[in-house]
Design a protein around this motif. Sequence first.
Motif, PDB file in Angstrom:
ATOM      1  N   PRO A 192      23.035  38.575  44.433  1.00 57.08           N
ATOM      2  CA  PRO A 192      23.642  39.701  43.782  1.00 57.08           C
ATOM      3  C   PRO A 192      25.506  39.399  44.004  1.00 57.08           C
ATOM      4  CG  PRO A 192      21.972  40.546  45.211  1.00 57.08           C
ATOM      5  CD  PRO A 192      22.173  38.961  45.298  1.00 57.08           C
ATOM      6  N   GLU A 193      25.959  39.077  45.168  1.00 59.55           N
ATOM      7  CA  GLU A 193      27.245  39.121  45.242  1.00 59.55           C
ATOM      8  C   GLU A 193      27.802  38.028  44.320  1.00 59.55           C
ATOM      9  OE1 GLU A 193      25.378  37.427  49.028  1.00 59.55           O
ATOM     10  OE2 GLU A 193      25.062  39.252  47.811  1.00 59.55           O
ATOM     11  N   GLN A 194      26.960  37.041  44.224  1.00 61.44           N
ATOM     12  CA  GLN A 194      27.834  35.782  43.175  1.00 61.44           C
ATOM     13  C   GLN A 194      27.986  36.311  41.985  1.00 61.44           C
ATOM     14  OE1 GLN A 194      24.764  32.887  44.368  1.00 61.44           O
ATOM     15  NE2 GLN A 194      26.374  31.501  44.349  1.00 61.44           N
ATOM     16  N   HIS A 195      27.166  37.279  41.263  1.00 64.62           N
ATOM     17  CA  HIS A 195      27.257  38.167  40.130  1.00 64.62           C
ATOM     18  C   HIS A 195      28.540  38.714  40.029  1.00 64.62           C
ATOM     19  CE1 HIS A 195      22.871  37.387  39.726  1.00 64.62           C
ATOM     20  NE2 HIS A 195      22.746  37.757  38.409  1.00 64.62           N
ATOM     21  N   LEU A 196      29.072  39.386  41.144  1.00 66.80           N
ATOM     22  CA  LEU A 196      30.146  40.019  41.178  1.00 66.80           C
ATOM     23  C   LEU A 196      31.133  39.297  41.146  1.00 66.80           C
ATOM     24  CD1 LEU A 196      29.399  43.001  43.841  1.00 66.80           C
ATOM     25  CD2 LEU A 196      29.468  43.103  41.174  1.00 66.80           C
ATOM     26  N   GLU A 197      31.156  37.939  41.767  1.00 71.13           N
ATOM     27  CA  GLU A 197      32.153  37.078  41.804  1.00 71.13           C
ATOM     28  C   GLU A 197      32.503  36.385  40.503  1.00 71.13           C
ATOM     29  OE1 GLU A 197      30.837  33.992  44.647  1.00 71.13           O
ATOM     30  OE2 GLU A 197      30.857  35.554  46.376  1.00 71.13           O
ATOM     31  N   VAL A 198      31.636  36.178  39.863  1.00 73.48           N
ATOM     32  CA  VAL A 198      31.858  35.938  38.395  1.00 73.48           C
ATOM     33  C   VAL A 198      32.501  36.882  37.608  1.00 73.48           C
ATOM     34  CG1 VAL A 198      30.491  35.415  36.000  1.00 73.48           C
ATOM     35  CG2 VAL A 198      29.651  34.638  38.299  1.00 73.48           C
ATOM     36  N   LEU A 199      32.289  38.073  37.679  1.00 70.44           N
ATOM     37  CA  LEU A 199      33.393  38.929  37.197  1.00 70.44           C
ATOM     38  C   LEU A 199      34.553  38.755  37.507  1.00 70.44           C
ATOM     39  CD1 LEU A 199      30.879  42.030  36.650  1.00 70.44           C
ATOM     40  CD2 LEU A 199      31.125  40.232  35.145  1.00 70.44           C
ATOM     41  N   ALA A 200      34.960  38.956  38.906  1.00 69.23           N
ATOM     42  CA  ALA A 200      36.326  38.931  39.527  1.00 69.23           C
ATOM     43  C   ALA A 200      36.741  37.610  39.196  1.00 69.23           C
ATOM     44  CB  ALA A 200      36.080  39.092  40.822  1.00 69.23           C
ATOM     45  N   ARG A 201      36.174  36.709  38.920  1.00 74.59           N
ATOM     46  CA  ARG A 201      36.772  35.257  38.663  1.00 74.59           C
ATOM     47  C   ARG A 201      37.422  35.327  37.170  1.00 74.59           C
ATOM     48  NH1 ARG A 201      34.957  29.756  36.988  1.00 74.59           N
ATOM     49  NH2 ARG A 201      32.770  30.475  37.451  1.00 74.59           N
ATOM     50  N   TYR A 202      36.618  35.663  36.161  1.00 77.03           N
ATOM     51  CA  TYR A 202      37.041  35.737  34.773  1.00 77.03           C
ATOM     52  C   TYR A 202      38.065  36.941  34.441  1.00 77.03           C
ATOM     53  CZ  TYR A 202      33.821  31.848  33.439  1.00 77.03           C
ATOM     54  OH  TYR A 202      33.279  30.880  33.629  1.00 77.03           O
ATOM     55  N   ALA A 203      37.842  38.208  35.200  1.00 74.30           N
ATOM     56  CA  ALA A 203      38.839  39.245  34.884  1.00 74.30           C
ATOM     57  C   ALA A 203      39.230  39.702  36.245  1.00 74.30           C
ATOM     58  CB  ALA A 203      37.885  40.257  33.898  1.00 74.30           C
ATOM     59  N   PRO A 204      40.191  39.052  36.848  1.00 71.83           N
ATOM     60  CA  PRO A 204      40.697  39.751  38.102  1.00 71.83           C
ATOM     61  C   PRO A 204      41.346  41.205  37.948  1.00 71.83           C
ATOM     62  CG  PRO A 204      41.965  38.004  37.280  1.00 71.83           C
ATOM     63  CD  PRO A 204      40.831  37.756  36.575  1.00 71.83           C
ATOM     64  N   GLY A 205      41.891  41.423  36.848  1.00 70.28           N
ATOM     65  CA  GLY A 205      42.319  42.983  36.474  1.00 70.28           C
ATOM     66  C   GLY A 205      41.173  43.825  36.430  1.00 70.28           C
ATOM     67  N   PHE A 206      40.001  43.797  36.099  1.00 70.34           N
ATOM     68  CA  PHE A 206      39.091  44.513  36.008  1.00 70.34           C
ATOM     69  C   PHE A 206      38.606  45.016  37.396  1.00 70.34           C
ATOM     70  CE2 PHE A 206      34.257  45.517  35.552  1.00 70.34           C
ATOM     71  CZ  PHE A 206      34.610  46.466  34.676  1.00 70.34           C
ATOM     72  N   HIS A 207      39.040  46.333  37.670  1.00 68.32           N
ATOM     73  CA  HIS A 207      38.688  47.052  38.920  1.00 68.32           C
ATOM     74  C   HIS A 207      37.499  47.564  39.022  1.00 68.32           C
ATOM     75  CE1 HIS A 207      38.999  48.607  43.053  1.00 68.32           C
ATOM     76  NE2 HIS A 207      38.856  49.897  42.461  1.00 68.32           N
ATOM     77  N   ILE A 208      36.329  47.266  39.812  1.00 71.96           N
ATOM     78  CA  ILE A 208      35.029  47.815  39.938  1.00 71.96           C
ATOM     79  C   ILE A 208      35.127  49.179  40.847  1.00 71.96           C
ATOM     80  CG2 ILE A 208      32.870  47.703  40.398  1.00 71.96           C
ATOM     81  CD1 ILE A 208      33.078  44.776  39.908  1.00 71.96           C
ATOM     82  N   ASN A 209      34.948  50.353  40.407  1.00 73.28           N
ATOM     83  CA  ASN A 209      34.679  51.189  41.417  1.00 73.28           C
ATOM     84  C   ASN A 209      33.454  51.419  42.082  1.00 73.28           C
ATOM     85  OD1 ASN A 209      36.641  52.379  38.735  1.00 73.28           O
ATOM     86  ND2 ASN A 209      37.493  52.801  40.745  1.00 73.28           N
ATOM     87  N   THR A 210      32.403  51.312  41.603  1.00 74.36           N
ATOM     88  CA  THR A 210      31.002  51.476  41.969  1.00 74.36           C
ATOM     89  C   THR A 210      30.120  50.442  41.411  1.00 74.36           C
ATOM     90  OG1 THR A 210      31.013  53.906  41.918  1.00 74.36           O
ATOM     91  CG2 THR A 210      28.809  52.902  42.155  1.00 74.36           C
ATOM     92  N   VAL A 211      29.258  49.604  42.541  1.00 73.57           N
ATOM     93  CA  VAL A 211      28.236  48.718  42.209  1.00 73.57           C
ATOM     94  C   VAL A 211      27.024  49.318  42.737  1.00 73.57           C
ATOM     95  CG1 VAL A 211      27.195  46.638  42.606  1.00 73.57           C
ATOM     96  CG2 VAL A 211      29.784  46.936  42.844  1.00 73.57           C
ATOM     97  N   LEU A 212      25.995  49.227  41.543  1.00 68.89           N
ATOM     98  CA  LEU A 212      24.834  49.894  41.708  1.00 68.89           C
ATOM     99  C   LEU A 212      23.772  48.811  41.809  1.00 68.89           C
ATOM    100  CD1 LEU A 212      22.630  52.113  41.454  1.00 68.89           C
ATOM    101  CD2 LEU A 212      22.700  52.147  38.953  1.00 68.89           C
TER     102      LEU A 212
END
Length: 351
Positions: free
Chosen positions: A273-293
């Motif tokens: 699950p955390e690797q899924h989040l790492e993919v988003l952070a790698r491609y869009a570092p400016g996209f701040h996530i507030n909540t992960v469900l």
Amino acid sequence: MSASIPEANADNQSASFESPAPATPLAPAAEPRRRPRVVALGGGHGLWAILRALITMDVDITAVVTVADDGGSSGRLRRELPHMLPPGDLRMALGALTPDSEHGRLWGSTFQHRFGGQGALAGHPVGNLLLAGLSQVTEDPVKALDAAGELLGTLGRVLPMACAPLDIVADVTGLDEDPAAVRHIRGQVAVATTPGCVQRIYLEPSGTPACPEAIAAIMNADLITLGPGSWMTSVLPHLLLPDLEKALSATAAHRMVILNIEPQAGETDGFSPEQHLEVLARYAPGFHINTVLADTGAVVLPLRLASAVARLEAQLLLTSVADPAGAPRHDSLALARAIAPVVAQAVVPRR
């Protein structure tokens, strides 16, 4: 005859008239309650699940849908009508927003009906063909989608992420004897089914503008949901389109990422699950996530996921949102229960 004014008598000669007391200031009228605005981004069955959850809630819904599908009926129509948006994911989103009424059930089932047989229509859903026709008549994909939504009586609006079709391209290693050799894999179906290790993924044509109505919806949203769905081909593309990524990074809306129940075969095999989040952070570092469900049963190491979410300065919402029958998909009613408190807290005051 002119009217005469009676003279004042002794009793009222000294009488005086007092000015009326100043009126008590009226309290400002309470502004009418505004329904929360929720924008759901994704495609395919994952977006279907979240939209079915949202229609049970008192919110304004906008679905922003990927336009890079090149398989099945959508792929056939793209080849025959090169400038047309692939309609499959758009059709599914419209179907998900169709109400459970007599009108909605009739048109919803007709819209999703797929022709059988062996002829030219075999495999095409009615809705795909209708969207193709509406797109040619209106010469505007947004007008075509709005017209289809009016016909179905949808409980929200469906918009494309871009008004021109896109291709997903991936740089993949591990497909040759030389493990470092890179192959360029083009197309949603090919990227989703090709083995190997994805080094980079991008959209073509590069520089394609995002749909202006989608940008406006994102900037005016209270809550934005991203996922669930095929991570590389339905979720990540929203962050690969520069205009859309800028809007998603700049909006004041609360941003929620919904993780999948299980890895997507051919795309995220072996991903935690955390690797899924790492993919988003790698491609869009400016996209701040507030909540992960995330679903409780889908997270083997919850403390590890919690640490990854904390590094993103987000909050982890770990609860049961999977299909109670055991299928690897989300349950819409459970999703609605999980999302409702986030919606209530996310409303952004606006003038």
